[in-house]
Design a protein around this motif. Structure first.
Motif, PDB file in Angstrom:
ATOM      1  N   GLY A   8       0.804  -1.199   0.000  1.00 13.56           N
ATOM      2  CA  GLY A   8       0.000   0.000   0.000  1.00 13.56           C
ATOM      3  C   GLY A   8       0.849   1.265   0.000  1.00 13.56           C
ATOM      4  O   GLY A   8       0.382   2.331   0.301  1.00 13.56           O
ATOM      5  N   GLY A   9       2.125   1.137  -0.344  1.00  6.54           N
ATOM      6  CA  GLY A   9       3.006   2.298  -0.321  1.00  6.54           C
ATOM      7  C   GLY A   9       3.946   2.291  -1.498  1.00  6.54           C
ATOM      8  O   GLY A   9       3.719   1.623  -2.491  1.00  6.54           O
ATOM      9  N   ASN A  10       5.009   3.036  -1.370  1.00  5.81           N
ATOM     10  CA  ASN A  10       5.986   3.162  -2.440  1.00  5.81           C
ATOM     11  C   ASN A  10       6.996   2.033  -2.375  1.00  5.81           C
ATOM     12  O   ASN A  10       7.421   1.622  -1.316  1.00  5.81           O
ATOM     13  CB  ASN A  10       6.720   4.494  -2.308  1.00  5.81           C
ATOM     14  N   LYS A  11       7.371   1.557  -3.526  1.00  4.01           N
ATOM     15  CA  LYS A  11       8.413   0.540  -3.625  1.00  4.01           C
ATOM     16  C   LYS A  11       9.435   1.078  -4.603  1.00  4.01           C
ATOM     17  O   LYS A  11       9.158   1.246  -5.774  1.00  4.01           O
ATOM     18  CB  LYS A  11       7.807  -0.768  -4.131  1.00  4.01           C
ATOM     19  N   ASN A  12      10.602   1.414  -4.100  1.00  2.76           N
ATOM     20  CA  ASN A  12      11.653   1.965  -4.939  1.00  2.76           C
ATOM     21  C   ASN A  12      12.629   0.867  -5.299  1.00  2.76           C
ATOM     22  O   ASN A  12      13.006   0.059  -4.471  1.00  2.76           O
ATOM     23  CB  ASN A  12      12.380   3.091  -4.207  1.00  2.76           C
ATOM     24  N   MET A  13      13.032   0.894  -6.544  1.00  2.00           N
ATOM     25  CA  MET A  13      13.917  -0.141  -7.018  1.00  2.00           C
ATOM     26  C   MET A  13      15.368   0.211  -6.694  1.00  2.00           C
ATOM     27  O   MET A  13      15.843   1.299  -7.010  1.00  2.00           O
ATOM     28  CB  MET A  13      13.775  -0.323  -8.528  1.00  2.00           C
ATOM     29  N   LEU A  14      16.055  -0.702  -6.042  1.00  2.00           N
ATOM     30  CA  LEU A  14      17.496  -0.640  -5.863  1.00  2.00           C
ATOM     31  C   LEU A  14      18.003  -2.063  -5.955  1.00  2.00           C
ATOM     32  O   LEU A  14      17.786  -2.868  -5.051  1.00  2.00           O
ATOM     33  CB  LEU A  14      17.887  -0.010  -4.526  1.00  2.00           C
ATOM     34  N   ASN A  15      18.591  -2.385  -7.076  1.00  2.00           N
ATOM     35  CA  ASN A  15      19.157  -3.710  -7.311  1.00  2.00           C
ATOM     36  C   ASN A  15      20.662  -3.566  -7.449  1.00  2.00           C
ATOM     37  O   ASN A  15      21.142  -2.652  -8.120  1.00  2.00           O
ATOM     38  CB  ASN A  15      18.592  -4.331  -8.591  1.00  2.00           C
ATOM     39  N   ASP A  65      27.672  -3.721 -10.452  1.00  2.00           N
ATOM     40  CA  ASP A  65      26.687  -2.937 -11.183  1.00  2.00           C
ATOM     41  C   ASP A  65      25.513  -2.656 -10.253  1.00  2.00           C
ATOM     42  O   ASP A  65      25.339  -3.325  -9.227  1.00  2.00           O
ATOM     43  CB  ASP A  65      26.210  -3.695 -12.420  1.00  2.00           C
ATOM     44  N   PHE A  66      24.714  -1.681 -10.616  1.00  2.00           N
ATOM     45  CA  PHE A  66      23.488  -1.407  -9.864  1.00  2.00           C
ATOM     46  C   PHE A  66      22.482  -0.772 -10.805  1.00  2.00           C
ATOM     47  O   PHE A  66      22.837  -0.209 -11.844  1.00  2.00           O
ATOM     48  CB  PHE A  66      23.747  -0.495  -8.654  1.00  2.00           C
ATOM     49  N   GLU A  67      21.217  -0.890 -10.426  1.00  2.00           N
ATOM     50  CA  GLU A  67      20.141  -0.207 -11.134  1.00  2.00           C
ATOM     51  C   GLU A  67      19.171   0.315 -10.094  1.00  2.00           C
ATOM     52  O   GLU A  67      18.906  -0.338  -9.088  1.00  2.00           O
ATOM     53  CB  GLU A  67      19.459  -1.113 -12.164  1.00  2.00           C
ATOM     54  N   THR A  68      18.675   1.535 -10.335  1.00  2.00           N
ATOM     55  CA  THR A  68      17.795   2.157  -9.360  1.00  2.00           C
ATOM     56  C   THR A  68      16.912   3.195 -10.039  1.00  2.00           C
ATOM     57  O   THR A  68      17.266   3.712 -11.094  1.00  2.00           O
ATOM     58  CB  THR A  68      18.607   2.826  -8.232  1.00  2.00           C
ATOM     59  N   ASP A  69      15.799   3.476  -9.423  1.00  2.00           N
ATOM     60  CA  ASP A  69      14.957   4.570  -9.873  1.00  2.00           C
ATOM     61  C   ASP A  69      14.996   5.724  -8.868  1.00  2.00           C
ATOM     62  O   ASP A  69      14.183   6.627  -8.911  1.00  2.00           O
ATOM     63  CB  ASP A  69      13.524   4.099 -10.112  1.00  2.00           C
ATOM     64  N   ILE A  70      15.986   5.711  -7.987  1.00  2.00           N
ATOM     65  CA  ILE A  70      16.166   6.760  -6.995  1.00  2.00           C
ATOM     66  C   ILE A  70      17.092   7.811  -7.599  1.00  2.00           C
ATOM     67  O   ILE A  70      18.281   7.566  -7.796  1.00  2.00           O
ATOM     68  CB  ILE A  70      16.761   6.191  -5.689  1.00  2.00           C
ATOM     69  N   ASP A  71      16.527   8.961  -7.934  1.00  2.00           N
ATOM     70  CA  ASP A  71      17.302  10.030  -8.562  1.00  2.00           C
ATOM     71  C   ASP A  71      18.515  10.397  -7.727  1.00  2.00           C
ATOM     72  O   ASP A  71      18.411  10.574  -6.517  1.00  2.00           O
ATOM     73  CB  ASP A  71      16.448  11.282  -8.756  1.00  2.00           C
ATOM     74  N   GLY A  72      19.650  10.537  -8.375  1.00  2.00           N
ATOM     75  CA  GLY A  72      20.862  11.006  -7.713  1.00  2.00           C
ATOM     76  C   GLY A  72      21.628   9.953  -6.946  1.00  2.00           C
ATOM     77  O   GLY A  72      22.692  10.237  -6.415  1.00  2.00           O
ATOM     78  N   LEU A  73      21.121   8.746  -6.861  1.00  6.63           N
ATOM     79  CA  LEU A  73      21.797   7.699  -6.101  1.00  6.63           C
ATOM     80  C   LEU A  73      22.902   7.072  -6.932  1.00  6.63           C
ATOM     81  O   LEU A  73      22.680   6.665  -8.075  1.00  6.63           O
ATOM     82  CB  LEU A  73      20.805   6.615  -5.657  1.00  6.63           C
ATOM     83  N   GLU A  86      20.292  -1.049   4.835  1.00  6.91           N
ATOM     84  CA  GLU A  86      19.561  -0.258   5.827  1.00  6.91           C
ATOM     85  C   GLU A  86      18.978   1.012   5.198  1.00  6.91           C
ATOM     86  O   GLU A  86      17.836   1.375   5.452  1.00  6.91           O
ATOM     87  CB  GLU A  86      20.490   0.112   6.976  1.00  6.91           C
ATOM     88  N   LEU A  87      19.767   1.683   4.357  1.00  3.61           N
ATOM     89  CA  LEU A  87      19.285   2.881   3.676  1.00  3.61           C
ATOM     90  C   LEU A  87      18.122   2.550   2.743  1.00  3.61           C
ATOM     91  O   LEU A  87      17.135   3.288   2.680  1.00  3.61           O
ATOM     92  CB  LEU A  87      20.415   3.548   2.904  1.00  3.61           C
ATOM     93  N   ALA A  88      18.226   1.425   2.027  1.00  2.00           N
ATOM     94  CA  ALA A  88      17.140   1.008   1.135  1.00  2.00           C
ATOM     95  C   ALA A  88      15.867   0.739   1.925  1.00  2.00           C
ATOM     96  O   ALA A  88      14.767   1.068   1.481  1.00  2.00           O
ATOM     97  CB  ALA A  88      17.559  -0.231   0.346  1.00  2.00           C
ATOM     98  N   GLU A  89      16.013   0.174   3.112  1.00  4.02           N
ATOM     99  CA  GLU A  89      14.850  -0.085   3.964  1.00  4.02           C
ATOM    100  C   GLU A  89      14.224   1.229   4.444  1.00  4.02           C
ATOM    101  O   GLU A  89      13.002   1.377   4.470  1.00  4.02           O
ATOM    102  CB  GLU A  89      15.251  -0.939   5.166  1.00  4.02           C
ATOM    103  N   SER A 110      21.793  17.357  -1.592  1.00  2.16           N
ATOM    104  CA  SER A 110      22.801  16.394  -1.178  1.00  2.16           C
ATOM    105  C   SER A 110      22.711  15.123  -2.005  1.00  2.16           C
ATOM    106  O   SER A 110      21.647  14.531  -2.121  1.00  2.16           O
ATOM    107  CB  SER A 110      22.598  16.032   0.301  1.00  2.16           C
ATOM    108  N   SER A 111      23.824  14.697  -2.554  1.00  2.00           N
ATOM    109  CA  SER A 111      23.832  13.424  -3.271  1.00  2.00           C
ATOM    110  C   SER A 111      24.140  12.279  -2.317  1.00  2.00           C
ATOM    111  O   SER A 111      24.195  11.129  -2.720  1.00  2.00           O
ATOM    112  CB  SER A 111      24.848  13.449  -4.418  1.00  2.00           C
ATOM    113  N   ASN A 112      24.307  12.597  -1.036  1.00  2.00           N
ATOM    114  CA  ASN A 112      24.543  11.575  -0.023  1.00  2.00           C
ATOM    115  C   ASN A 112      23.194  11.072   0.470  1.00  2.00           C
ATOM    116  O   ASN A 112      22.420  11.822   1.072  1.00  2.00           O
ATOM    117  CB  ASN A 112      25.367  12.154   1.133  1.00  2.00           C
ATOM    118  N   ILE A 113      22.923   9.805   0.212  1.00  2.00           N
ATOM    119  CA  ILE A 113      21.607   9.235   0.505  1.00  2.00           C
ATOM    120  C   ILE A 113      21.264   9.305   1.995  1.00  2.00           C
ATOM    121  O   ILE A 113      20.146   9.637   2.367  1.00  2.00           O
ATOM    122  CB  ILE A 113      21.529   7.789  -0.046  1.00  2.00           C
ATOM    123  N   GLY A 114      22.230   9.017   2.852  1.00  2.00           N
ATOM    124  CA  GLY A 114      21.979   9.065   4.297  1.00  2.00           C
ATOM    125  C   GLY A 114      21.677  10.472   4.766  1.00  2.00           C
ATOM    126  O   GLY A 114      20.768  10.697   5.564  1.00  2.00           O
TER     127      GLY A 114
END
Length: 182
Positions: A8-15, A65-73, A86-89, A110-114
Motif C-alpha cells: 500500500g506504499g511506495n516501492k523503490n527499485m534498488l538492485n 553494477d546497480f540499477e535504481t529509480d532513486i534520482d541522484g543515487l 539499511e538505507l534502502a529499507e 545532497s547526493s549523499n543518501i543518508g
C-alpha cells in the motif's frame, strides 16, 4: 516509481550485482542480482550462489553494477552492504510526500543518501511551483505576505519576482517542485 499494492506504499527499485572478487581476479565474472532491501537470509543465499560463503575459498565480494529509480543515487563498488541495505529499507518506509522530498533533496541539496534521508523532516515541498513565475505568483497572491489590489496584479512581473525570491531564500527549484527548508 513503482507502486506496491501489497504494502500500500511506495516501492523503490534498488538492485545491486554482488560479484565474487576472487573469481573476478581470476578472469571469471560470477555475480547475482540482489534486490534491496533484502533479509539476512536473502543476502546469505546470494553469497552462496556466487561462491562467497563461510568456509569457501572466496570470501570477498564487490558491487559490479546497480540499477535504481532513486534520482541522484550512486552506488560504489565497495559500498558497505549492511549500510546500503539499511538505507534502502529506510527509503522503502517513506510515505509518498516524504519520498518526493527525499528525491528533491537528492536532486538539489545532497547526493549523499543518508544525509538526504536524515533531512527529510527539515524541508517541505510545494509540488505546484515549477518555475520562477509560479514562485512569484505564489508569494504575491497566495502566501498572504502581500496585499496587492486586483487592478495592479496585471503590472507585476511574477517571473522576475520569483527569481529574486529564489536567489534570496534557502529554497531550491527542483523537478519535483519548490523545496524549502522548514
Amino acid at each position: 516509481m513503482e507502486f506496491d499494492i501489497k504494502k500500500g506504499g511506495n516501492k523503490n527499485m534498488l538492485n545491486i550485482a554482488l560479484t565474487n572478487l576472487g573469481k573476478y581476479n581470476e578472469g571469471e565474472l560470477v555475480f547475482e542480482w540482489l534486490e534491496l532491501p533484502a533479509s539476512d537470509e536473502e543476502i546469505q543465499e546470494t553469497f552462496k550462489k556466487i561462491g562467497v560463503a563461510e568456509g569457501s575459498r572466496y570470501e570477498e565480494y564487490f558491487i559490479s553494477d546497480f540499477e535504481t529509480d532513486i534520482d541522484g543515487l550512486d552506488v560504489g563498488e565497495y559500498e558497505n552492504l549492511e549500510e546500503l541495505n539499511e538505507l534502502a529499507e529506510r527509503i522503502d518506509n517513506l510515505d509518498t510526500e516524504e519520498l518526493e522530498i527525499f528525491q528533491a533533496l537528492m536532486e538539489s541539496v545532497s547526493s549523499n543518501i543518508g544525509n538526504a534521508l536524515d533531512n527529510v523532516d527539515n524541508y517541505y515541498l510545494m509540488n505546484d511551483i515549477k518555475d520562477d513565475y509560479d514562485l512569484g505568483k505564489y508569494w504575491i497572491e497566495e502566501s498572504g505576505c502581500y496585499e496587492v489590489p486586483d487592478n495592479l496584479k496585471y503590472y507585476i512581473d511574477y517571473e522576475k519576482f520569483g527569481r529574486d525570491i529564489a536567489m534570496e531564500s534557502d529554497g531550491y527549484m527542483t523537478s519535483y517542485g519548490w523545496l524549502q527548508s522548514a
